[in-house]
Design a protein around this motif. Structure first.
Motif, PDB file in Angstrom:
ATOM      1  N   VAL A   7     -38.230  58.478-115.984  1.00  0.00           N
ATOM      2  CA  VAL A   7     -39.324  57.519-116.172  1.00  0.00           C
ATOM      3  C   VAL A   7     -39.018  56.570-117.325  1.00  0.00           C
ATOM      4  O   VAL A   7     -39.213  55.352-117.215  1.00  0.00           O
ATOM      5  CB  VAL A   7     -40.661  58.269-116.408  1.00  0.00           C
ATOM      6  CG1 VAL A   7     -41.751  57.330-116.914  1.00  0.00           C
ATOM      7  CG2 VAL A   7     -41.107  58.959-115.134  1.00  0.00           C
ATOM      8  N   VAL A   8     -38.507  57.118-118.441  1.00  0.00           N
ATOM      9  CA  VAL A   8     -38.159  56.260-119.580  1.00  0.00           C
ATOM     10  C   VAL A   8     -37.054  55.287-119.183  1.00  0.00           C
ATOM     11  O   VAL A   8     -37.114  54.091-119.496  1.00  0.00           O
ATOM     12  CB  VAL A   8     -37.761  57.105-120.802  1.00  0.00           C
ATOM     13  CG1 VAL A   8     -37.119  56.245-121.880  1.00  0.00           C
ATOM     14  CG2 VAL A   8     -38.960  57.832-121.355  1.00  0.00           C
ATOM     15  N   THR A  11     -38.427  52.581-116.948  1.00  0.00           N
ATOM     16  CA  THR A  11     -39.277  51.677-117.729  1.00  0.00           C
ATOM     17  C   THR A  11     -38.423  50.694-118.516  1.00  0.00           C
ATOM     18  O   THR A  11     -38.699  49.487-118.534  1.00  0.00           O
ATOM     19  CB  THR A  11     -40.185  52.487-118.686  1.00  0.00           C
ATOM     20  OG1 THR A  11     -40.960  53.394-117.919  1.00  0.00           O
ATOM     21  CG2 THR A  11     -41.099  51.586-119.484  1.00  0.00           C
ATOM     22  N   LEU A  15     -38.359  46.719-117.999  1.00  0.00           N
ATOM     23  CA  LEU A  15     -38.615  45.795-119.108  1.00  0.00           C
ATOM     24  C   LEU A  15     -37.435  44.844-119.312  1.00  0.00           C
ATOM     25  O   LEU A  15     -37.626  43.659-119.612  1.00  0.00           O
ATOM     26  CB  LEU A  15     -38.920  46.563-120.392  1.00  0.00           C
ATOM     27  CG  LEU A  15     -40.262  47.307-120.421  1.00  0.00           C
ATOM     28  CD1 LEU A  15     -40.382  48.152-121.688  1.00  0.00           C
ATOM     29  CD2 LEU A  15     -41.424  46.338-120.306  1.00  0.00           C
TER      30      LEU A  15
END
Length: 177
Positions: A7-8, A11, A15
């Motif tokens: 997930v990180v 993300t 971004l």
């Protein structure tokens, strides 16, 4: 743990795509490759950190579990493992307090069982245990003695003046002895 890292990573990748979209991000271009590399690096770092933290937490839980087993076997004097104090200080403090209270309660129960509440002198149960211990340690053929004290007409004191006065008399005799 792996899900958190993914997930990180996604993300960070998202971004990176959003940040670079205004500057001519081409599919498969160098900026997209840089965003993907950054996302992979962040995901790997989060995974490594999570794994490290969870392994420390696991060691602390294993330590407190072993300490609980020792307490169940009667070991109330060993301290809480240091790994628990480092990772879970509130748990370590609460556990040490609990074990201290259990030990204090056992000491109180022992005192109530072995000593007279009025005179604070050892009672019959204590005397019997001590007598058995001393006799077991006595060499064969050696001599021993027992001193017995009786209060004449003590029942009359209790019957005429009451048990409170009888208790006071016992305390005064015990203090003199």
């Amino acid at each position: 743990m792996a899900a958190l890292a993914i997930v990180v990573g996604l993300t960070i990748f998202g971004l990176g795509l959003i940040a670079g979209s205004g500057s001519g991000f081409a599919a498969g271009g160098p900026k997209m490759a840089a965003a993907l590399a950054l996302a992979a690096l962040c995901a790997a770092l989060v995974w490594a950190l999570s794994r490290h933290l969870l392994s420390q937490l696991g060691a602390a839980v294993d330590g407190i579990t072993a300490r609980l087993r020792a307490a169940a076997r009667g070991d109330l004097s060993s301290p809480c493992p240091s790994a628990v104090g480092v990772c879970l200080p509130q748990l370590a403090s609460a556990f040490d307090g609990l074990i201290g209270q259990v030990q204090a309660n056992l000491d109180d129960v022992h005192a109530l069982a072995m000593y007279d509440a009025v005179t604070a002198l050892p009672n019959r149960l204590y005397f019997r245990g001590e007598a058995e211990r001393v006799l077991a340690e006595t060499r064969p053929g050696s001599q021993s003695g027992l001193f017995f004290i009786d209060l004449d007409r003590f029942k009359q004191v209790n019957d005429t003046l009451g048990h409170a006065c009888g208790d006071q008399l016992l305390v005064m005799v015990a203090d003199r002895l």
